[in-house]
Design an enzyme around this catalytic site. Sequence first.
Site, PDB file in Angstrom:
ATOM      1  N   MET A   1       0.821  -1.214   0.000  1.00 41.30           N
ATOM      2  CA  MET A   1       0.000   0.000   0.000  1.00 41.30           C
ATOM      3  C   MET A   1       0.858   1.268   0.000  1.00 41.30           C
ATOM      4  O   MET A   1       2.068   1.212   0.186  1.00 41.30           O
ATOM      5  CB  MET A   1      -0.921  -0.009   1.219  1.00 41.30           C
ATOM      6  CG  MET A   1      -1.924  -1.157   1.224  1.00 41.30           C
ATOM      7  SD  MET A   1      -2.964  -1.184   2.698  1.00 41.30           S
ATOM      8  CE  MET A   1      -3.962   0.294   2.445  1.00 41.30           C
ATOM      9  N   HIS A   2       0.187   2.401  -0.221  1.00 42.47           N
ATOM     10  CA  HIS A   2       0.718   3.755   0.017  1.00 42.47           C
ATOM     11  C   HIS A   2       1.748   4.238  -1.002  1.00 42.47           C
ATOM     12  O   HIS A   2       2.097   5.418  -0.991  1.00 42.47           O
ATOM     13  CB  HIS A   2       1.343   3.872   1.417  1.00 42.47           C
ATOM     14  CG  HIS A   2       0.535   3.289   2.517  1.00 42.47           C
ATOM     15  ND1 HIS A   2      -0.744   3.708   2.811  1.00 42.47           N
ATOM     16  CD2 HIS A   2       0.825   2.312   3.425  1.00 42.47           C
ATOM     17  CE1 HIS A   2      -1.195   3.012   3.846  1.00 42.47           C
ATOM     18  NE2 HIS A   2      -0.275   2.158   4.221  1.00 42.47           N
TER      19      HIS A   2
ATOM     20  N   ASP B   1      -2.664  -4.922   0.523  1.00 44.15           N
ATOM     21  CA  ASP B   1      -2.174  -6.231   0.980  1.00 44.15           C
ATOM     22  C   ASP B   1      -2.830  -6.699   2.271  1.00 44.15           C
ATOM     23  O   ASP B   1      -3.160  -7.875   2.415  1.00 44.15           O
ATOM     24  CB  ASP B   1      -0.655  -6.234   1.099  1.00 44.15           C
ATOM     25  CG  ASP B   1      -0.090  -5.090   1.920  1.00 44.15           C
ATOM     26  OD1 ASP B   1      -0.861  -4.293   2.507  1.00 44.15           O
ATOM     27  OD2 ASP B   1       1.152  -4.970   1.965  1.00 44.15           O
TER      28      ASP B   1
END
Length: 485
Positions: free
Chosen positions: A78-79, A237
């Site tokens: 992520m991110h 995830d």
Amino acid sequence: MLYIGIDLGTSSVKLLLMKGNGEIVKIVTKEYPLYFPKPGWSEQNPEDWFLQTMEGLRELIKESDPSQIAGISFGGQMHGLVALDEKDEVIRPAILWNDGRTAKETAFLNEVIGKDTLSMYTANIAFAGFTAPKILWMREHEPEKFAKIRKIMLPKDYVAYRLSGSFSTDVSDASGTLLFDVKNRCWSKEMLEICGVEEQTLPELYESYEVTGNLRPEIADALGVSRQVKVIAGAGDNAAAAIGTGTIGDGMCNISLGTSGTIFISSDSFKADENNALHSFAHADGTYHLMGCMLSAASCNKWWSEEILNTKDYAAEQAGITKLGKNQVFYLPYLMGERSPHNNPDARAVFIGMSMDTTREDMTQAVLEGVIFGLRDSLEVARSLGMRIDRTRICGGGAKSPLWKKMAANILNLSVDELAAEEGPALGGAMLAAVGCGEYEDVKTAAKAIVRTAGTVEPEAGLAAAYEVKYQQFRKIYPAIKSLF
């Protein structure tokens, strides 16, 4: 029919082929490099993700009937910030979730815009790893590149875009951008304005189980599969891992001991931690979840064993550990700063309590315990919100260690359910693909049919009590030394 789950991790992509009944046919893993161009920076080349995914897909399906492949979906780190120009070319290496360069931008968001305002717009505050601070960093430090941005993507969505041509993301992954209104499941116009981003620069939003398109004809032909193979949005995830572990339903809990460590608590209704120690995100099943995230979990054990002890024999290092609940050595697991609950990118790992009789085993034990103590910090926040949590499921590479699972059960004082098939986000992705293709009515039905537990590690009253004392000592260490970071 057959379904593919693609887990785009930090060090490798894991691809899983699943039958409609949940039987796993094959798993393939392909690695790619991780770059640290400056201290605290963490980057990858998105082209590496795509090339290794394609190579993995070819290997995954070469022994199967290609006409049976119905859908592909994702779990992914992520991110990360992936920025494309008007020619769909990557402008700069992707800035990853564990990158710590955005301390100034994070402080601006939390202190100038204000935590209460951010919470109102997004249900979360700024963390150094989130996407919005990275956008602000790029605007400040790379203005010429920032001006070229026409598309902003998350890592798994870049791979999906290359496979399908669909410029899309899902609500669980979007939750970690700080550009997303979690409660209302839409982009936050206020946050886009703060970051200087137009909504057309961001992908279209989908629920994780929704179809976003089909494989590009040239991709389908290259793989030898039907051009009608569906591409399903997928999930971040942790949400994908929660699907793969059956963490669906109010108050269900999952712990992941991967590169990072998470405690994931599903909720049928929207909830937000008013102190913002936990993330409030959309779940991949259409509901919500609270999550505490440690930046270093199994990576602590990897660093300690491989870089310091010069061994990859983790089992041998753990074999001599016998003093559970009695260790005098403590370890703070903040190798790359920390997110939950401290939100301090400058925090660092610390050993404390060594004496002349401290052994190698004591140090290894402290590393393992320190990670679980860190997860306990987030668990206590969830409990303070009135959430009743009696048991948890466990996944990730660290879940393969019987000793670590025993520590988890007793430090957290929870029943820890082991899974019959522990494949985390890759399995969750394949399950989302099956739902998107109509194999199952919804995610809950798929999880009930596919996910099985294989046993439970129960806490032991005496050991849990001993660890309670140790945890109360552990939680005093960070506040005492915080000013040193």
